[in-house]
Design an enzyme around this catalytic site. Structure first.
Site, mmCIF file in Angstrom:
data_model
loop_
_atom_site.group_PDB
_atom_site.id
_atom_site.type_symbol
_atom_site.label_atom_id
_atom_site.label_comp_id
_atom_site.label_asym_id
_atom_site.label_seq_id
_atom_site.Cartn_x
_atom_site.Cartn_y
_atom_site.Cartn_z
ATOM 1 N N ASN A 78 -2.009 -40.905 56.404
ATOM 2 C CA ASN A 78 -1.486 -41.486 55.151
ATOM 3 C C ASN A 78 -0.374 -42.513 55.393
ATOM 4 O OD1 ASN A 78 0.210 -39.416 55.885
ATOM 5 N ND2 ASN A 78 0.609 -38.722 53.805
ATOM 6 N N GLU A 94 6.454 -31.528 60.433
ATOM 7 C CA GLU A 94 6.600 -32.115 59.088
ATOM 8 C C GLU A 94 5.299 -31.804 58.364
ATOM 9 O OE1 GLU A 94 9.178 -33.352 57.797
ATOM 10 O OE2 GLU A 94 10.448 -33.738 59.522
ATOM 11 N N LEU A 95 5.348 -30.842 57.443
ATOM 12 C CA LEU A 95 4.098 -30.305 56.892
ATOM 13 C C LEU A 95 3.939 -30.646 55.405
ATOM 14 C CD1 LEU A 95 4.325 -26.909 58.833
ATOM 15 C CD2 LEU A 95 3.271 -29.058 59.572
ATOM 16 N N PRO A 103 -3.325 -40.040 67.239
ATOM 17 C CA PRO A 103 -3.310 -40.402 65.822
ATOM 18 C C PRO A 103 -4.485 -39.781 65.079
ATOM 19 C CG PRO A 103 -4.248 -42.196 67.109
ATOM 20 C CD PRO A 103 -3.896 -41.103 68.091
ATOM 21 N N ALA A 104 -4.373 -39.713 63.755
ATOM 22 C CA ALA A 104 -5.514 -39.266 62.950
ATOM 23 C C ALA A 104 -6.686 -40.195 63.246
ATOM 24 C CB ALA A 104 -5.169 -39.332 61.470
ATOM 25 N N GLY A 150 1.451 -33.272 59.374
ATOM 26 C CA GLY A 150 0.125 -33.024 58.806
ATOM 27 C C GLY A 150 0.178 -31.803 57.907
ATOM 28 N N SER A 151 -0.954 -31.163 57.760
ATOM 29 C CA SER A 151 -1.020 -30.053 56.807
ATOM 30 C C SER A 151 -0.331 -28.799 57.354
ATOM 31 C CB SER A 151 -2.487 -29.739 56.505
ATOM 32 O OG SER A 151 -3.139 -29.389 57.704
ATOM 33 N N CYS A 170 3.106 -36.860 51.184
ATOM 34 C CA CYS A 170 3.643 -35.491 51.215
ATOM 35 C C CYS A 170 4.843 -35.333 50.277
ATOM 36 C CB CYS A 170 4.034 -35.125 52.630
ATOM 37 S SG CYS A 170 5.162 -36.320 53.335
HETATM 38 P P1 NAP Z 1 -4.330 -32.618 58.832
HETATM 39 O O1 NAP Z 1 -5.718 -32.240 58.514
HETATM 40 O O2 NAP Z 1 -3.379 -31.547 59.190
HETATM 41 O O3 NAP Z 1 -4.456 -33.710 60.006
HETATM 42 C C1 NAP Z 1 -3.322 -34.330 60.557
HETATM 43 C C2 NAP Z 1 -3.569 -34.581 62.025
HETATM 44 O O4 NAP Z 1 -3.791 -33.320 62.656
HETATM 45 C C3 NAP Z 1 -4.771 -35.448 62.366
HETATM 46 O O5 NAP Z 1 -4.377 -36.302 63.415
HETATM 47 C C4 NAP Z 1 -5.817 -34.472 62.866
HETATM 48 O O6 NAP Z 1 -6.638 -35.006 63.884
HETATM 49 C C5 NAP Z 1 -4.951 -33.408 63.476
HETATM 50 N N1 NAP Z 1 -5.583 -32.083 63.526
HETATM 51 C C6 NAP Z 1 -6.522 -31.552 62.712
HETATM 52 N N2 NAP Z 1 -6.814 -30.289 63.098
HETATM 53 C C7 NAP Z 1 -6.062 -30.024 64.194
HETATM 54 C C8 NAP Z 1 -5.895 -28.892 65.051
HETATM 55 N N3 NAP Z 1 -6.591 -27.756 64.867
HETATM 56 N N4 NAP Z 1 -5.020 -28.980 66.066
HETATM 57 C C9 NAP Z 1 -4.296 -30.117 66.268
HETATM 58 N N5 NAP Z 1 -4.404 -31.213 65.487
HETATM 59 C C10 NAP Z 1 -5.270 -31.160 64.465
HETATM 60 O O7 NAP Z 1 -3.628 -33.387 57.656
HETATM 61 P P2 NAP Z 1 -4.158 -34.628 56.850
HETATM 62 O O8 NAP Z 1 -5.054 -34.136 55.785
HETATM 63 O O9 NAP Z 1 -4.661 -35.674 57.758
HETATM 64 O O10 NAP Z 1 -2.780 -35.190 56.263
HETATM 65 C C11 NAP Z 1 -2.273 -34.777 55.070
HETATM 66 C C12 NAP Z 1 -1.252 -33.671 55.239
HETATM 67 O O11 NAP Z 1 -0.147 -34.167 55.976
HETATM 68 C C13 NAP Z 1 -0.694 -33.227 53.920
HETATM 69 O O12 NAP Z 1 -0.572 -31.836 53.889
HETATM 70 C C14 NAP Z 1 0.678 -33.878 53.889
HETATM 71 O O13 NAP Z 1 1.597 -33.242 53.055
HETATM 72 C C15 NAP Z 1 1.075 -33.837 55.308
HETATM 73 N N6 NAP Z 1 2.098 -34.847 55.589
HETATM 74 C C16 NAP Z 1 3.378 -34.417 55.776
HETATM 75 C C17 NAP Z 1 4.388 -35.339 56.007
HETATM 76 C C18 NAP Z 1 5.800 -34.885 56.230
HETATM 77 O O14 NAP Z 1 6.594 -35.693 56.711
HETATM 78 N N7 NAP Z 1 6.166 -33.660 55.914
HETATM 79 C C19 NAP Z 1 4.095 -36.696 56.059
HETATM 80 C C20 NAP Z 1 2.778 -37.109 55.860
HETATM 81 C C21 NAP Z 1 1.786 -36.157 55.634
HETATM 82 P P3 NAP Z 1 -8.155 -35.461 63.634
HETATM 83 O O15 NAP Z 1 -8.053 -36.781 62.957
HETATM 84 O O16 NAP Z 1 -8.744 -35.571 64.979
HETATM 85 O O17 NAP Z 1 -8.797 -34.403 62.792
#
Ligand code: NAP
Length: 485
Positions: free
Chosen positions: A156, A254-255, A180-181, A232-233, A288
């Site tokens: 994002n 940062e979740l 990176p994603a 991420g999540s 987020c």
């Molecule tokens: P996500 O599904 O958690 O993915 C984020 C990253 O994690 C991607 O690079 C993904 O790689 C990787 N990933 C997925 N499964 C993994 C695993 N089992 N082990 C290690 N890495 C893994 O989150 P998203 O849907 O892309 O992003 C949205 C989330 O991010 C929301 O919950 C949002 O609130 C949060 N967020 C938080 C902040 C903050 O600063 N607190 C900022 C921005 C976003 P792949 O692409 O290879 O799947």
């Protein structure tokens, strides 16, 4: 070739080399607004991930001993490179991620500002002198880089989530492995291109595209990787915390969030509506810190909803490269399905659904901005992160009760309150169980502030004077047998 295409590397950046992968090991990247194929990026296998770790370990032995001014100069050059290519980076981001071009330009500025900030912070990683009880001893601390840092980032904010971490790590003297994603790999590789040109070309910054799951497992099991920083999540964050227990890593997380935005009875209606529109719809709601639940005092509830819907319906929706558009596509068709299911669930539980018809959406990844009025805590839309242009709004009567309701979530990242009253402002700042509280504004971020959440929104802070601490270890020393003065 368009300006941004020069940055679209179809190769990983490891140990200062661009590494291509075989045709079998790559991912196709599409423009989320129209499905157009943009290109292919590598998806590294285990062996290449191992080489990347090796490169970062080797580079650390040199980089850790560089002077703070050397680190600062390279980070500044990286910052300059981003600024000099602001428009190209913004256009690349809009094509790859979908966000409207003006927001993409804003993200280039925001992302590069971390490099500038941490260039300056590099010189300030100082230790302490500890007053000794024994006059023959001198005590103190020094701050040392923790080591190789693995960094996993979401789609994002495809530049800022990387620079906020890598800037801090490199300034501290660490070397980095960035995964990176998948969806926004080209943006990460564009950063690698500019890092290389800034002289970070010897394994200090490695971009390791490929499955996050595979990368996470690999780095968590390697004792030489000393820190893991993830954005991420919450669900993936929990997994990584479990996995990194194997090698007891420094974790920064940062979740997810579930931000409340509260409009008090004495708030200025126009300011509150403006703030709520911005807090909800930036990044097309995929943020987020986006307002996830909007609570409005009953005395102005209907007026607020009416004005909010009017402004929302005036927001142009379409491809982000069209300067006029304020709402872009969602990242996938799945995100559209999720948004629709949240709205359907709310409607079935009695909410009013307001806004334009979804049939006006200009493509299959678009979701027309929608208000869910009169939401209740039982609805999914109040409990889950929407990550879409869906704005749940509900009335409240009492400050203490709305603070309790706002806190009734596992998350605790950002929160917002609108009121001019000093006593009320203090009540909300103290009462809201969140890492960040915006008062009469939603514009709360920047390189100089500590960004982060409490509860299941994360661990640690990024940015500000504390932003480097995730990448530093404190070493204590005790000098003994000194001559007494
Ligand atoms: P996500 O599904 O958690 O993915 C984020 C990253 O994690 C991607 O690079 C993904 O790689 C990787 N990933 C997925 N499964 C993994 C695993 N089992 N082990 C290690 N890495 C893994 O989150 P998203 O849907 O892309 O992003 C949205 C989330 O991010 C929301 O919950 C949002 O609130 C949060 N967020 C938080 C902040 C903050 O600063 N607190 C900022 C921005 C976003 P792949 O692409 O290879 O799947």
């Amino acid at each position: 070739m368009s300006d941004y295409q020069a940055f679209m590397h179809e190769a990983a950046y490891i140990g200062g080399q661009w590494i291509e992968s075989g045709a079998e090991e790559r991912n196709a990247i599409h423009d989320p607004a129209n499905g157009e194929l943009l290109g292919h990026v590598p998806a590294l296998g285990e062996q290449q991930m191992d080489s990347a770790i090796e490169a970062a370990v080797t580079a650390f032995e040199q980089w850790r001993h560089t002077s703070p001014s050397t680190r600062a100069a390279k980070l500044k050059a990286w910052y300059d490179g981003m600024q000099n290519n602001r428009e190209a980076l913004a256009r690349l981001m809009t094509r790859e991620q979908g966000k409207p071009i003006n927001e993409a330009r804003g993200e280039v500025d925001y992302a590069s500002s971390f490099l500038d900030w941490f260039a300056e912070e590099a010189r300030r990683a100082d230790g302490k002198t500890i007053p000794a009880e024994d006059p023959t001893k001198a005590l103190g601390t020094i701050e040392e880089p923790v080591g190789v840092a693995a960094i996993i980032t979401p789609w994002n904010f495809p530049l800022a989530m990387i620079t906020r971490k890598v800037g801090a790590a490199v300034a501290a003297g660490c070397t980095t492995l960035v995964n990176p994603a998948t969806e926004t790999t080209f943006c990460a590789l564009a950063l690698a291109d500019l890092a290389e040109k800034a002289g970070l070309d010897n394994g200090e910054v490695n971009v390791v595209p490929g499955s996050g799951k595979q990368f996470g497992e690999r780095v968590c099991n390697d004792h030489r990787v000393r820190a893991l920083s993830f954005t991420g999540s919450t669900e993936v964050g929990r997994k990584l915390l479990e996995q990194s227990a194997a090698t007891v890593k420094n974790n920064a997380m940062e979740l997810g969030g579930n931000a409340p935005l509260i409009v008090c009875e004495d708030a200025d209606l126009d300011t509150a509506v403006e703030g709520a529109i911005a807090a909800k719809f930036q990044t097309t709601g995929q943020d987020c810190i986006a307002a996830n639940r909007i609570f409005v005092h009953r005395s102005m509830y209907e007026a607020f909803v009416e004005r909010f819907v009017e402004k929302m319906n005036a927001m142009p929706v379409g491809h982000g490269l069209d300067e006029a558009n304020e709402i872009g596509p969602l990242i996938h068709a799945d995100a559209v399905d999720k948004a629709q299911s949240l709205v359907d669930d709310a409607r079935n539980h009695g909410a009013r659904i307001l806004g334009r018809d979804q049939s006006q959406a200009p493509g299959e990844n678009f979701f027309m901005p929608t208000v869910v009025a009169d939401f209740t805590p039982k609805m999914r839309v109040a409990a889950e992160e929407q990550f879409a242009p869906v704005a749940p709004i509900t009335p409240f009567d009492d400050d203490a009760a709305v603070i309790a309701e706002a806190n009734d979530t596992i998350y605790g990242l950002a929160s917002y309150v609108f009121t001019p009253n000093d006593a009320r402002i203090r009540q909300y700042i103290r009462g809201l169980d969140y890492g960040m509280v915006g008062v009469n504004t939603m514009d709360i971020t920047g390189p100089h502030v500590p960004f982060g959440g409490v509860k299941q929104s994360g661990l640690g802070r990024e940015g500000g004077h504390v932003g480097m601490s995730e990448y530093l270890e404190t070493k204590y020393y005790c000098l003994g047998n000194l001559p007494e003065a």
